[in-house]
Design a protein around this motif. Structure first.
Motif, PDB file in Angstrom:
ATOM      1  N   LEU A   4      53.067  47.644  38.695  1.00  0.00           N
ATOM      2  CA  LEU A   4      52.771  46.371  39.351  1.00  0.00           C
ATOM      3  C   LEU A   4      52.495  45.346  38.268  1.00  0.00           C
ATOM      4  O   LEU A   4      52.103  45.704  37.158  1.00  0.00           O
ATOM      5  CB  LEU A   4      51.510  46.468  40.225  1.00  0.00           C
ATOM      6  CG  LEU A   4      51.534  47.310  41.480  1.00  0.00           C
ATOM      7  CD1 LEU A   4      50.147  47.347  42.105  1.00  0.00           C
ATOM      8  CD2 LEU A   4      52.540  46.778  42.478  1.00  0.00           C
ATOM      9  N   GLY A   5      52.632  44.065  38.616  1.00  0.00           N
ATOM     10  CA  GLY A   5      52.182  43.001  37.734  1.00  0.00           C
ATOM     11  C   GLY A   5      50.812  42.536  38.202  1.00  0.00           C
ATOM     12  O   GLY A   5      50.442  42.752  39.358  1.00  0.00           O
ATOM     13  N   PRO A   6      50.025  41.889  37.333  1.00  0.00           N
ATOM     14  CA  PRO A   6      48.691  41.437  37.734  1.00  0.00           C
ATOM     15  C   PRO A   6      48.712  40.514  38.956  1.00  0.00           C
ATOM     16  O   PRO A   6      47.802  40.544  39.769  1.00  0.00           O
ATOM     17  CB  PRO A   6      48.156  40.702  36.504  1.00  0.00           C
ATOM     18  CG  PRO A   6      49.052  41.037  35.380  1.00  0.00           C
ATOM     19  CD  PRO A   6      50.332  41.567  35.952  1.00  0.00           C
ATOM     20  N   GLY A   7      49.775  39.713  39.089  1.00  0.00           N
ATOM     21  CA  GLY A   7      49.868  38.787  40.219  1.00  0.00           C
ATOM     22  C   GLY A   7      49.986  39.461  41.571  1.00  0.00           C
ATOM     23  O   GLY A   7      49.791  38.828  42.602  1.00  0.00           O
ATOM     24  N   ALA A   8      50.292  40.763  41.596  1.00  0.00           N
ATOM     25  CA  ALA A   8      50.388  41.503  42.857  1.00  0.00           C
ATOM     26  C   ALA A   8      49.020  41.877  43.406  1.00  0.00           C
ATOM     27  O   ALA A   8      48.904  42.314  44.545  1.00  0.00           O
ATOM     28  CB  ALA A   8      51.225  42.770  42.654  1.00  0.00           C
ATOM     29  N   LEU A   9      47.969  41.673  42.597  1.00  0.00           N
ATOM     30  CA  LEU A   9      46.617  42.081  42.977  1.00  0.00           C
ATOM     31  C   LEU A   9      45.823  40.911  43.557  1.00  0.00           C
ATOM     32  O   LEU A   9      45.739  39.850  42.935  1.00  0.00           O
ATOM     33  CB  LEU A   9      45.892  42.662  41.761  1.00  0.00           C
ATOM     34  CG  LEU A   9      46.591  43.862  41.121  1.00  0.00           C
ATOM     35  CD1 LEU A   9      45.960  44.199  39.782  1.00  0.00           C
ATOM     36  CD2 LEU A   9      46.561  45.060  42.061  1.00  0.00           C
ATOM     37  N   ALA A  10      45.234  41.102  44.710  1.00  0.00           N
ATOM     38  CA  ALA A  10      44.531  40.031  45.427  1.00  0.00           C
ATOM     39  C   ALA A  10      43.379  39.436  44.632  1.00  0.00           C
ATOM     40  O   ALA A  10      43.167  38.222  44.660  1.00  0.00           O
ATOM     41  CB  ALA A  10      44.023  40.557  46.770  1.00  0.00           C
ATOM     42  N   GLU A  11      42.629  40.255  43.892  1.00  0.00           N
ATOM     43  CA  GLU A  11      41.432  39.789  43.197  1.00  0.00           C
ATOM     44  C   GLU A  11      41.710  39.207  41.822  1.00  0.00           C
ATOM     45  O   GLU A  11      40.829  38.613  41.206  1.00  0.00           O
ATOM     46  CB  GLU A  11      40.437  40.949  43.018  1.00  0.00           C
ATOM     47  CG  GLU A  11      39.961  41.581  44.296  1.00  0.00           C
ATOM     48  CD  GLU A  11      40.865  42.722  44.767  1.00  0.00           C
ATOM     49  OE1 GLU A  11      42.030  42.830  44.316  1.00  0.00           O
ATOM     50  OE2 GLU A  11      40.405  43.503  45.612  1.00  0.00           O
ATOM     51  N   TYR A  12      42.905  39.380  41.306  1.00  0.00           N
ATOM     52  CA  TYR A  12      43.187  39.088  39.910  1.00  0.00           C
ATOM     53  C   TYR A  12      42.794  37.675  39.475  1.00  0.00           C
ATOM     54  O   TYR A  12      42.127  37.496  38.456  1.00  0.00           O
ATOM     55  CB  TYR A  12      44.665  39.347  39.591  1.00  0.00           C
ATOM     56  CG  TYR A  12      45.007  38.997  38.181  1.00  0.00           C
ATOM     57  CD1 TYR A  12      44.616  39.806  37.129  1.00  0.00           C
ATOM     58  CD2 TYR A  12      45.682  37.818  37.887  1.00  0.00           C
ATOM     59  CE1 TYR A  12      44.891  39.473  35.819  1.00  0.00           C
ATOM     60  CE2 TYR A  12      45.970  37.475  36.579  1.00  0.00           C
ATOM     61  CZ  TYR A  12      45.569  38.307  35.554  1.00  0.00           C
ATOM     62  OH  TYR A  12      45.840  37.963  34.264  1.00  0.00           O
ATOM     63  N   GLU A  13      43.180  36.666  40.205  1.00  0.00           N
ATOM     64  CA  GLU A  13      42.933  35.272  39.787  1.00  0.00           C
ATOM     65  C   GLU A  13      41.457  34.916  39.700  1.00  0.00           C
ATOM     66  O   GLU A  13      41.086  34.011  38.970  1.00  0.00           O
ATOM     67  CB  GLU A  13      43.652  34.296  40.721  1.00  0.00           C
ATOM     68  CG  GLU A  13      45.169  34.337  40.601  1.00  0.00           C
ATOM     69  CD  GLU A  13      45.677  34.065  39.185  1.00  0.00           C
ATOM     70  OE1 GLU A  13      45.083  33.254  38.454  1.00  0.00           O
ATOM     71  OE2 GLU A  13      46.677  34.709  38.796  1.00  0.00           O
ATOM     72  N   THR A  14      40.613  35.627  40.433  1.00  0.00           N
ATOM     73  CA  THR A  14      39.175  35.304  40.447  1.00  0.00           C
ATOM     74  C   THR A  14      38.367  36.149  39.458  1.00  0.00           C
ATOM     75  O   THR A  14      37.152  35.986  39.376  1.00  0.00           O
ATOM     76  CB  THR A  14      38.595  35.495  41.861  1.00  0.00           C
ATOM     77  OG1 THR A  14      38.731  36.869  42.233  1.00  0.00           O
ATOM     78  CG2 THR A  14      39.307  34.600  42.874  1.00  0.00           C
TER      79      THR A  14
END
Length: 187
Positions: A4-14
């Motif tokens: 997966l890429g980090p952008g696929a993860l819901a919490e990543y941006e926060t």
């Protein structure tokens, strides 16, 4: 193994920067290396695979941390820092209140996944790193090296992304707890 890429993860941006770095590093290692074997005793991607604690050891060292090498010692490292959340055997759902503090970058620990040949101070036998939830379907995922865990129903071997689920009741393994490695914030 699943990638997966980090952008696929819901919490990543926060996530705070240190946790973003842990997640990015763990995912990058899987993308940049062909690690489709579980190799007991390996913490070196040049060998083509890792064991579970070897993968976590390698990821954390890439992020400037100094973890111990074995899963049992990694558990003790977090526990001695006062950062472990112990999960009692009767907990059978990730919706349990105790999991509210689980964050991407935390290490996940199990007992009973195999019978260690050597004597251990604690019964921990498996470790992975929590990644968070996949945006697309809301399922929880983890990363590390494993021999037989699955991603979306497909059994896999080697280093990659796996579904994070609790073991079946009555099985040999038990989810023992989780916590952030010393050197990163608890947030």
């Amino acid at each position: 193994p699943a990638r997966l890429g980090p952008g696929a993860l819901a919490e990543y941006e926060t996530l705070p920067p240190v946790r973003k770095r842990l997640v990015e590093t763990a995912l990058r290692i899987g993308r940049e290396n062909s690690l489709d074997r579980y190799i007991f005793g390996s913490a070196d991607p040049e060998r083509g695979g890792f064991d579970c604690s070897g993968s976590i050891y390698y990821v954390l060292r890439q992020c400037g941390l100094e973890p111990p090498r074995s899963s049992a010692a990694q558990f003790d490292w977090i526990r001695e820092a006062g950062r472990i959340t112990v999960i009692p055997p009767e907990v059978d759902s990730l919706d349990d209140e105790r999991f509210k503090s689980l964050r991407p970058g935390d290490l996940l620990f199990w007992t009973g996944t195999y019978k260690p040949a050597e004597e251990r101070k604690n019964p921990i036998t498996h470790v992975q790193m929590y990644l968070g939830t996949v945006k697309k379907d809301g399922r929880r995922v983890m990363i590390g090296s494993s021999d037989g865990r699955s991603y979306r129903g497909q059994r896999q071997c080697g280093y990659g992304v796996f579904d994070f689920r609790l073991p079946r009741k009555g099985g040999k393994s038990h989810f023992a707890g989780f916590g952030p490695p010393p050197g990163i914030g608890p947030e």
